[in-house]
Design an enzyme around this catalytic site. Structure first.
Site, PDB file in Angstrom:
ATOM      1  N   ASP A   1     -21.265  55.244  -0.516  1.00 25.17           N
ATOM      2  CA  ASP A   1     -21.325  54.650  -1.854  1.00 25.17           C
ATOM      3  C   ASP A   1     -21.463  53.130  -1.749  1.00 25.17           C
ATOM      4  O   ASP A   1     -20.957  52.522  -0.800  1.00 25.17           O
ATOM      5  CB  ASP A   1     -20.040  55.030  -2.607  1.00 25.17           C
TER       6      ASP A   1
ATOM      7  N   ASN B   1     -24.551  51.339  -2.442  1.00 25.35           N
ATOM      8  CA  ASN B   1     -25.901  50.809  -2.191  1.00 25.35           C
ATOM      9  C   ASN B   1     -26.365  49.912  -3.345  1.00 25.35           C
ATOM     10  O   ASN B   1     -26.937  48.844  -3.125  1.00 25.35           O
ATOM     11  CB  ASN B   1     -26.915  51.950  -2.062  1.00 25.35           C
ATOM     12  N   GLY B   2     -26.114  50.380  -4.570  1.00 28.96           N
ATOM     13  CA  GLY B   2     -26.573  49.635  -5.754  1.00 28.96           C
ATOM     14  C   GLY B   2     -25.894  48.273  -5.818  1.00 28.96           C
ATOM     15  O   GLY B   2     -26.550  47.239  -6.053  1.00 28.96           O
TER      16      GLY B   2
ATOM     17  N   HIS C   1     -30.612  51.297  -1.228  1.00 28.16           N
ATOM     18  CA  HIS C   1     -30.767  52.630  -0.632  1.00 28.16           C
ATOM     19  C   HIS C   1     -31.531  52.544   0.695  1.00 28.16           C
ATOM     20  O   HIS C   1     -31.219  53.255   1.646  1.00 28.16           O
ATOM     21  CB  HIS C   1     -31.495  53.565  -1.604  1.00 28.16           C
TER      22      HIS C   1
ATOM     23  N   GLU D   1     -25.434  65.399  -9.882  1.00 24.23           N
ATOM     24  CA  GLU D   1     -25.322  64.475 -11.028  1.00 24.23           C
ATOM     25  C   GLU D   1     -26.279  63.279 -10.878  1.00 24.23           C
ATOM     26  O   GLU D   1     -26.564  62.583 -11.852  1.00 24.23           O
ATOM     27  CB  GLU D   1     -23.877  63.946 -11.152  1.00 24.23           C
TER      28      GLU D   1
ATOM     29  N   ARG E   1     -30.021  59.479 -12.977  1.00 23.66           N
ATOM     30  CA  ARG E   1     -30.444  58.080 -12.737  1.00 23.66           C
ATOM     31  C   ARG E   1     -31.899  57.876 -13.164  1.00 23.66           C
ATOM     32  O   ARG E   1     -32.639  58.841 -13.322  1.00 23.66           O
ATOM     33  CB  ARG E   1     -30.274  57.755 -11.252  1.00 23.66           C
TER      34      ARG E   1
ATOM     35  N   LEU F   1     -24.766  67.132  18.052  1.00 23.87           N
ATOM     36  CA  LEU F   1     -24.262  66.804  16.714  1.00 23.87           C
ATOM     37  C   LEU F   1     -25.048  67.537  15.622  1.00 23.87           C
ATOM     38  O   LEU F   1     -26.283  67.552  15.646  1.00 23.87           O
ATOM     39  CB  LEU F   1     -24.400  65.289  16.489  1.00 23.87           C
TER      40      LEU F   1
ATOM     41  N   ARG G   1     -14.900  57.412   2.323  1.00 23.20           N
ATOM     42  CA  ARG G   1     -15.694  56.970   1.176  1.00 23.20           C
ATOM     43  C   ARG G   1     -15.758  55.455   1.197  1.00 23.20           C
ATOM     44  O   ARG G   1     -14.732  54.772   1.302  1.00 23.20           O
ATOM     45  CB  ARG G   1     -15.120  57.443  -0.162  1.00 23.20           C
TER      46      ARG G   1
ATOM     47  N   LEU H   1     -13.490  61.931  -5.522  1.00 25.03           N
ATOM     48  CA  LEU H   1     -14.278  62.878  -4.724  1.00 25.03           C
ATOM     49  C   LEU H   1     -15.678  63.115  -5.273  1.00 25.03           C
ATOM     50  O   LEU H   1     -16.552  63.607  -4.546  1.00 25.03           O
ATOM     51  CB  LEU H   1     -13.539  64.216  -4.612  1.00 25.03           C
ATOM     52  N   SER H   2     -15.896  62.820  -6.553  1.00 23.76           N
ATOM     53  CA  SER H   2     -17.231  62.955  -7.141  1.00 23.76           C
ATOM     54  C   SER H   2     -17.885  64.312  -6.834  1.00 23.76           C
ATOM     55  O   SER H   2     -19.045  64.363  -6.425  1.00 23.76           O
ATOM     56  CB  SER H   2     -18.142  61.814  -6.675  1.00 23.76           C
TER      57      SER H   2
ATOM     58  N   GLU I   1      -8.096  64.651   6.022  1.00 20.31           N
ATOM     59  CA  GLU I   1      -7.517  63.313   5.905  1.00 20.31           C
ATOM     60  C   GLU I   1      -8.542  62.395   5.237  1.00 20.31           C
ATOM     61  O   GLU I   1      -9.721  62.400   5.610  1.00 20.31           O
ATOM     62  CB  GLU I   1      -7.173  62.758   7.296  1.00 20.31           C
TER      63      GLU I   1
HETATM   64  C1  FPP Z   1     -24.443  55.848  -3.766  1.00 18.70           C
HETATM   65  O1  FPP Z   1     -24.564  54.471  -3.979  1.00 18.70           O
HETATM   66  C2  FPP Z   1     -25.495  56.281  -2.903  1.00 18.70           C
HETATM   67  C3  FPP Z   1     -26.411  57.227  -3.234  1.00 18.70           C
HETATM   68  C4  FPP Z   1     -26.418  57.934  -4.512  1.00 18.70           C
HETATM   69  C5  FPP Z   1     -27.482  57.558  -2.291  1.00 18.70           C
HETATM   70  C6  FPP Z   1     -27.060  57.583  -0.886  1.00 18.70           C
HETATM   71  C7  FPP Z   1     -28.265  57.561  -0.060  1.00 18.70           C
HETATM   72  C8  FPP Z   1     -28.377  56.868   1.080  1.00 18.70           C
HETATM   73  C9  FPP Z   1     -27.277  56.117   1.697  1.00 18.70           C
HETATM   74  C10 FPP Z   1     -29.605  56.916   1.835  1.00 18.70           C
HETATM   75  C11 FPP Z   1     -29.819  58.338   2.216  1.00 18.70           C
HETATM   76  C12 FPP Z   1     -30.553  58.456   3.392  1.00 18.70           C
HETATM   77  C13 FPP Z   1     -31.058  59.620   3.801  1.00 18.70           C
HETATM   78  C14 FPP Z   1     -31.513  59.678   5.170  1.00 18.70           C
HETATM   79  C15 FPP Z   1     -31.200  60.815   2.963  1.00 18.70           C
HETATM   80  P1  FPP Z   1     -24.828  53.974  -5.436  1.00 18.70           P
HETATM   81  O2  FPP Z   1     -26.279  53.892  -5.668  1.00 18.70           O
HETATM   82  O3  FPP Z   1     -24.100  54.851  -6.418  1.00 18.70           O
HETATM   83  O4  FPP Z   1     -24.174  52.562  -5.381  1.00 18.70           O
HETATM   84  P2  FPP Z   1     -23.413  51.809  -6.543  1.00 18.70           P
HETATM   85  O5  FPP Z   1     -22.194  52.642  -6.853  1.00 18.70           O
HETATM   86  O6  FPP Z   1     -23.072  50.502  -5.940  1.00 18.70           O
HETATM   87  O7  FPP Z   1     -24.346  51.686  -7.697  1.00 18.70           O
END
Ligand code: FPP
Length: 261
Positions: free
Chosen positions: A35, A37-38, A52, A82, A86, A146, A203, A210-211, A222
């Site tokens: 979590d 990325n945004g 992302h 969910e 977006r 893995l 997380r 847990l979303s 854990e």
């Molecule tokens: C949540 O951050 C992240 C996601 C919904 C997407 C996760 C995807 C990646 C990390 C890349 C995936 C890579 C592969 C190889 C499939 P958010 O966008 O909700 O962030 P925010 O809460 O800050 O807005």
């Protein structure tokens, strides 16, 4: 750096690390809610998709380190049921990521003996995403290292509902009796039936929920939370989580060792 020495040791000396003088176990199954990325992108005045893209690089980093440490399963929550809410541009971008990631990383995954798997509703994914996943799963299916398990179009409640329906259908068809249903039966009807339960859930980004992720499977897992945003998460943070895990006392509702006296 400290952790690379640590890796060398664990690679030869499979599954154990020497921490504070104790022989400790590396978690077999680590699940991660990636979590932040945004927010990472916003902090840099960049579009969300830049977050992302950066997050995808972290996936590669963490898959490598998990492999080096001898983790057996790494489950990554990449797209929830969910997340379709977006904006279309963001969803389209997220749906292009598995293709990008798997194409780039496939040769290295073959070298590393990594096996790609997925949980979630594959049929709900766009054709090109499905094709990339199927291709990677097929090419890596005999790899014994893995398991890199992507949760894509995954929702735990939907998974449980589906399991209940299948259990009921089998009861109706006389394949299963109600009396014979146990927790293990439920396990067998979930998408994770072939996997050990997660030992450690991570997380990132400071959110503490847990979303709709692996609600059944995380019963005795854990949890470890960090404020670090997923694109900034790295090998060192990953090890920090594992060290924290190693200091936990897993009792599964019972008592252990000296507490018995
Ligand atoms: C949540 O951050 C992240 C996601 C919904 C997407 C996760 C995807 C990646 C990390 C890349 C995936 C890579 C592969 C190889 C499939 P958010 O966008 O909700 O962030 P925010 O809460 O800050 O807005």
């Amino acid at each position: 750096m400290v952790f690379y020495n640590f890796f060398k040791k664990t690679k030869n000396d499979k599954k154990t690390s020497d921490l504070d003088g104790k022989i400790e176990v590396i978690p077999s199954h680590i699940a991660i809610i990636m979590d932040g990325n945004g927010r990472w992108a916003k902090k840099r005045a960049m579009p969300r998709i830049a977050g992302h893209q950066e997050g995808m690089k972290t996936v590669r980093k963490i898959a490598r380190v998990a492999d080096e440490l001898g983790v057996k399963v790494l489950t990554l929550y990449a797209f929830s049921t969910e997340n379709w809410k977006r904006p279309k541009t963001e969803v389209d971008y997220l749906m292009s990521l598995p293709e990008k990631f798997l194409n780039d990383f496939l040769p290295e995954m073959m070298e590393r003996n990594i096996c790609v798997q997925m949980i979630g509703e594959k049929d709900g994914l766009p054709e090109h995403t499905k094709r990339a996943i199927n291709n990677a799963m097929e090419k890596t299916k005999n790899n014994t290292g893995l398991i890199l398990n992507f949760a894509l179009n995954y929702g735990s409640r939907a998974e449980i509902v589906k399991a209940m329906k299948n259990i009921m259908a089998d009861v109706q068809e006389g394949k299963l009796s109600i009396e014979a249903i146990t927790e293990e039966t439920v396990n067998q009807y979930l998408m994770t039936s072939h996997l050990p339960e997660p030992d450690l859930l991570i997380r990132t980004s400071g959110e503490v929920r847990l979303s709709n992720f692996m609600l059944w499977q995380l019963a005795y897992t854990e949890f470890w939370f960090t404020d670090t945003l997923w694109p900034d998460f790295d090998e060192e943070k990953f090890l920090e989580a594992i060290y924290a895990y190693q200091r936990r006392n897993r009792r599964y509702g019972g008592l252990k060792g000296e507490e018995l006296y």
